[in-house]
Design a protein around this motif. Structure first.
Motif, mmCIF file in Angstrom:
data_model
loop_
_atom_site.group_PDB
_atom_site.id
_atom_site.type_symbol
_atom_site.label_atom_id
_atom_site.label_comp_id
_atom_site.label_asym_id
_atom_site.label_seq_id
_atom_site.Cartn_x
_atom_site.Cartn_y
_atom_site.Cartn_z
ATOM 1 N N MET B 5 -72.953 -65.327 36.426
ATOM 2 C CA MET B 5 -74.297 -65.061 37.204
ATOM 3 C C MET B 5 -75.421 -65.765 37.005
ATOM 4 O O MET B 5 -76.269 -65.562 37.669
ATOM 5 C CB MET B 5 -74.486 -63.508 36.016
ATOM 6 C CG MET B 5 -73.686 -62.766 37.219
ATOM 7 S SD MET B 5 -73.886 -61.120 35.910
ATOM 8 C CE MET B 5 -75.023 -60.181 35.338
ATOM 9 N N LEU B 6 -75.390 -66.694 35.501
ATOM 10 C CA LEU B 6 -76.458 -67.172 35.430
ATOM 11 C C LEU B 6 -76.449 -67.739 36.266
ATOM 12 O O LEU B 6 -78.065 -68.654 36.794
ATOM 13 C CB LEU B 6 -76.316 -67.696 33.939
ATOM 14 C CG LEU B 6 -76.967 -67.035 33.137
ATOM 15 C CD1 LEU B 6 -77.282 -67.857 31.561
ATOM 16 C CD2 LEU B 6 -78.602 -67.177 32.781
ATOM 17 N N ILE B 7 -75.661 -69.070 36.729
ATOM 18 C CA ILE B 7 -75.793 -69.749 37.755
ATOM 19 C C ILE B 7 -76.351 -68.836 39.139
ATOM 20 O O ILE B 7 -77.052 -70.069 39.398
ATOM 21 C CB ILE B 7 -74.646 -70.264 37.997
ATOM 22 C CG1 ILE B 7 -74.287 -71.096 37.142
ATOM 23 C CG2 ILE B 7 -74.791 -71.687 39.269
ATOM 24 C CD1 ILE B 7 -72.200 -71.843 36.820
ATOM 25 N N ALA B 8 -75.197 -68.076 39.631
ATOM 26 C CA ALA B 8 -76.598 -67.818 40.770
ATOM 27 C C ALA B 8 -77.749 -67.155 40.461
ATOM 28 O O ALA B 8 -78.029 -67.629 41.477
ATOM 29 C CB ALA B 8 -75.555 -66.098 41.092
ATOM 30 N N LEU B 9 -77.973 -66.756 39.986
ATOM 31 C CA LEU B 9 -79.981 -66.404 39.100
ATOM 32 C C LEU B 9 -80.047 -67.409 39.745
ATOM 33 O O LEU B 9 -81.106 -67.910 40.295
ATOM 34 C CB LEU B 9 -79.557 -66.025 37.965
ATOM 35 C CG LEU B 9 -81.272 -65.109 37.308
ATOM 36 C CD1 LEU B 9 -80.846 -64.232 38.503
ATOM 37 C CD2 LEU B 9 -80.847 -65.117 36.203
ATOM 38 N N ALA B 10 -79.315 -68.900 38.847
ATOM 39 C CA ALA B 10 -80.452 -69.954 38.886
ATOM 40 C C ALA B 10 -80.846 -70.866 40.234
ATOM 41 O O ALA B 10 -82.007 -71.090 40.901
ATOM 42 C CB ALA B 10 -80.653 -71.153 37.576
ATOM 43 N N ALA B 11 -79.878 -70.585 40.848
ATOM 44 C CA ALA B 11 -79.699 -70.860 42.052
ATOM 45 C C ALA B 11 -80.582 -69.925 42.914
ATOM 46 O O ALA B 11 -81.774 -70.678 44.474
ATOM 47 C CB ALA B 11 -78.631 -70.810 43.334
ATOM 48 N N THR B 12 -80.444 -68.660 43.157
ATOM 49 C CA THR B 12 -81.568 -67.633 43.897
ATOM 50 C C THR B 12 -82.919 -68.285 43.841
ATOM 51 O O THR B 12 -84.139 -68.505 44.566
ATOM 52 C CB THR B 12 -81.051 -66.215 43.268
ATOM 53 O OG1 THR B 12 -79.686 -66.158 43.578
ATOM 54 C CG2 THR B 12 -81.968 -65.289 44.377
ATOM 55 N N ALA B 13 -83.434 -68.347 42.094
ATOM 56 C CA ALA B 13 -83.951 -68.513 41.859
ATOM 57 C C ALA B 13 -85.861 -69.263 42.187
ATOM 58 O O ALA B 13 -86.372 -70.121 42.804
ATOM 59 C CB ALA B 13 -84.548 -68.755 39.536
ATOM 60 N N ALA B 14 -83.979 -70.880 42.332
ATOM 61 C CA ALA B 14 -84.519 -72.115 42.546
ATOM 62 C C ALA B 14 -85.158 -71.894 44.213
ATOM 63 O O ALA B 14 -85.890 -72.637 44.452
ATOM 64 C CB ALA B 14 -83.585 -73.033 42.751
ATOM 65 N N LEU B 15 -84.270 -71.287 44.916
ATOM 66 C CA LEU B 15 -84.593 -70.958 46.798
ATOM 67 C C LEU B 15 -86.102 -70.348 46.345
ATOM 68 O O LEU B 15 -86.851 -71.074 47.360
ATOM 69 C CB LEU B 15 -83.042 -70.660 47.395
ATOM 70 C CG LEU B 15 -83.034 -70.606 48.223
ATOM 71 C CD1 LEU B 15 -82.738 -72.047 48.688
ATOM 72 C CD2 LEU B 15 -82.219 -69.807 49.418
ATOM 73 N N LEU B 16 -85.475 -69.019 45.969
ATOM 74 C CA LEU B 16 -87.136 -68.189 45.915
ATOM 75 C C LEU B 16 -88.240 -69.046 45.568
ATOM 76 O O LEU B 16 -89.052 -69.078 46.782
ATOM 77 C CB LEU B 16 -86.852 -66.999 45.331
ATOM 78 C CG LEU B 16 -86.316 -66.272 46.051
ATOM 79 C CD1 LEU B 16 -86.716 -65.199 44.963
ATOM 80 C CD2 LEU B 16 -86.500 -66.016 47.436
ATOM 81 N N GLY B 17 -88.419 -69.885 44.811
ATOM 82 C CA GLY B 17 -89.026 -71.048 44.090
ATOM 83 C C GLY B 17 -89.492 -72.225 45.401
ATOM 84 O O GLY B 17 -90.766 -72.372 45.445
ATOM 85 N N LEU B 18 -89.074 -72.792 46.109
ATOM 86 C CA LEU B 18 -88.501 -73.522 47.273
ATOM 87 C C LEU B 18 -89.721 -72.783 48.628
ATOM 88 O O LEU B 18 -90.182 -73.420 48.604
ATOM 89 C CB LEU B 18 -87.267 -74.203 47.820
ATOM 90 C CG LEU B 18 -87.486 -75.313 47.721
ATOM 91 C CD1 LEU B 18 -87.752 -76.663 46.639
ATOM 92 C CD2 LEU B 18 -86.063 -76.146 48.538
ATOM 93 N N LEU B 19 -88.464 -71.735 48.611
ATOM 94 C CA LEU B 19 -89.642 -71.509 49.479
ATOM 95 C C LEU B 19 -91.198 -70.475 48.989
ATOM 96 O O LEU B 19 -91.880 -70.375 49.795
ATOM 97 C CB LEU B 19 -89.055 -69.537 49.981
ATOM 98 C CG LEU B 19 -87.543 -69.727 50.373
ATOM 99 C CD1 LEU B 19 -86.971 -68.448 50.926
ATOM 100 C CD2 LEU B 19 -87.512 -70.519 52.024
#
Lengths: 160, 188
Positions: B5-19
């Motif tokens: 879950m942490l990995i998924a959260l980090a990935a989502t956060a990274a993507l959102l951050g990029l956007l």
């Protein structure tokens, strides 16, 4: 209906084609085929900085025309492709290149497909490993099996 | 489970951050690679007098602005009162008249204010390419040595002048003053 639609389409496309022809202008002259090739490659690799998502080959912007003219002149003057690209980068920044160079501020851009692939492989690997471990998980013990049988029987009895 | 879950959260956060970063970036706001470089050379006719040839040397000598304008550019027209204020305030402003017609440009200047010291006439955008111009108006700040120290793509605003341009000009003027004093002070 169809002829009218066709005429409408034609009425739209003809001026567009004309405008395009005007923007591109007369065919350019080159001293050699190599120069022609260099020009053709370069105008497809340089970005029109006004329109941003078009190459200077596609763009109708005046700046793109200026840039094409400069590429043509520099080609005729004997500058090679690298020199012309360097000239444009000096003025408009790396942004003018459609193929960004691999350097400090672009490594992430270049690495991203590989990083994504790596991520995909990792996920896939985890799934495969997870599945394997699931298969290796021991089945029910004799005691559990007996309990399940009893439950099932009780259920059937209730239904009948 | 939590790790996944942490990995998924980090990935989502990274993507959102990029956007989100993408939203913040102004795609038109390209950094000019010319800042910090000497003013590119050019040879052009003066707008007012075709027999007068101007070069980059005519723009150099003191801290000055170089403004790229055209009569077809309505933003340039809107920007001009600010330029007038600067000119009245003693800041030399040079200009490129970019992709314009001489008669139209001269008529325009004759019926309205003219904030410019020298105007180089660039009807086909030749100097424009050398100066990395891609939209009018554009304004450069040259230091006394003729090095480009600032470039603004788009119109100047009062806020921009107060926050960036005028402090920069002040600093560059102080720099030039110090340099000339050092030259004078040095034994010859």
């Amino acid at each position: 209906m169809i002829p009218r639609l066709f005429c409408l389409l034609l009425a739209w496309l003809l001026p567009a084609g004309l405008a395009m022809a005007l923007a591109i202008g007369q065919p350019l002259e080159f001293a050699s085929e190599a120069q022609q090739r260099q020009y053709d490659t370069l105008v497809r690799e340089l970005r029109c900085t006004v329109c941003q998502s078009e190459t200077i080959h596609e763009s109708n912007a005046e700046l793109a025309a200026d840039m094409r003219r400069r590429v043509h002149a520099m080609t005729l003057a004997g500058h090679d492709a690298d020199a012309i690209v360097a000239f444009m980068v000096q003025r408009y920044g790396d942004y003018v290149r459609y193929r960004p160079p691999l350097q400090v501020n672009t490594w992430l851009l270049w690495a991203s497909p590989f990083l994504l692939m790596l991520g995909g492989v990792l996920v896939w690997w985890r799934i495969v490993v997870g599945r394997r471990s699931m298969a290796e998980r021991p089945g029910f013990t004799a005691q559990e099996r007996a309990m399940l049988d009893r439950l099932r029987q009780a259920d059937e009895l209730r239904r009948s | 489970m939590t790790l996944r879950m942490l990995i998924a959260l980090a990935a989502t956060a990274a993507l959102l951050g990029l956007l989100f970063m993408g939203l913040g970036i102004n795609a038109r706001d390209l950094p000019s690679p010319l800042v910090g470089k000497p003013a590119p050379p050019f040879v052009l006719e003066s707008l007012e007098d075709a027999s007068v040839t101007l070069t980059e040397q005519d723009f150099i000598g003191e801290v000055a602005l170089v403004n790229v304008w055209a009569t077809w550019c309505s933003t340039c027209r809107a920007e001009k009162p600010l330029l007038m204020e600067l000119a009245r305030g003693g800041i030399p402003i040079h200009a490129f008249n970019y992709r314009d017609e001489r008669e139209t440009a001269l008529r325009y200047l004759s019926v309205s204010d003219n904030p410019y010291r020298t105007i180089a006439y660039d009807p086909v955008g030749d100097a424009g390419i050398d100066w990395g111009v891609y939209a009018t108006p554009e304004t450069y700040v040259l230091d006394a040595e003729g090095v480009i120290r600032y470039k603004r793509i788009g119109p100047l605003t009062r806020q921009l002048l107060l926050d960036e341009v005028l402090p920069l000009i002040e600093r560059l003027r102080a720099e030039a003053q110090r340099a000339s004093e050092a030259r004078r002070g040095a034994p010859t």
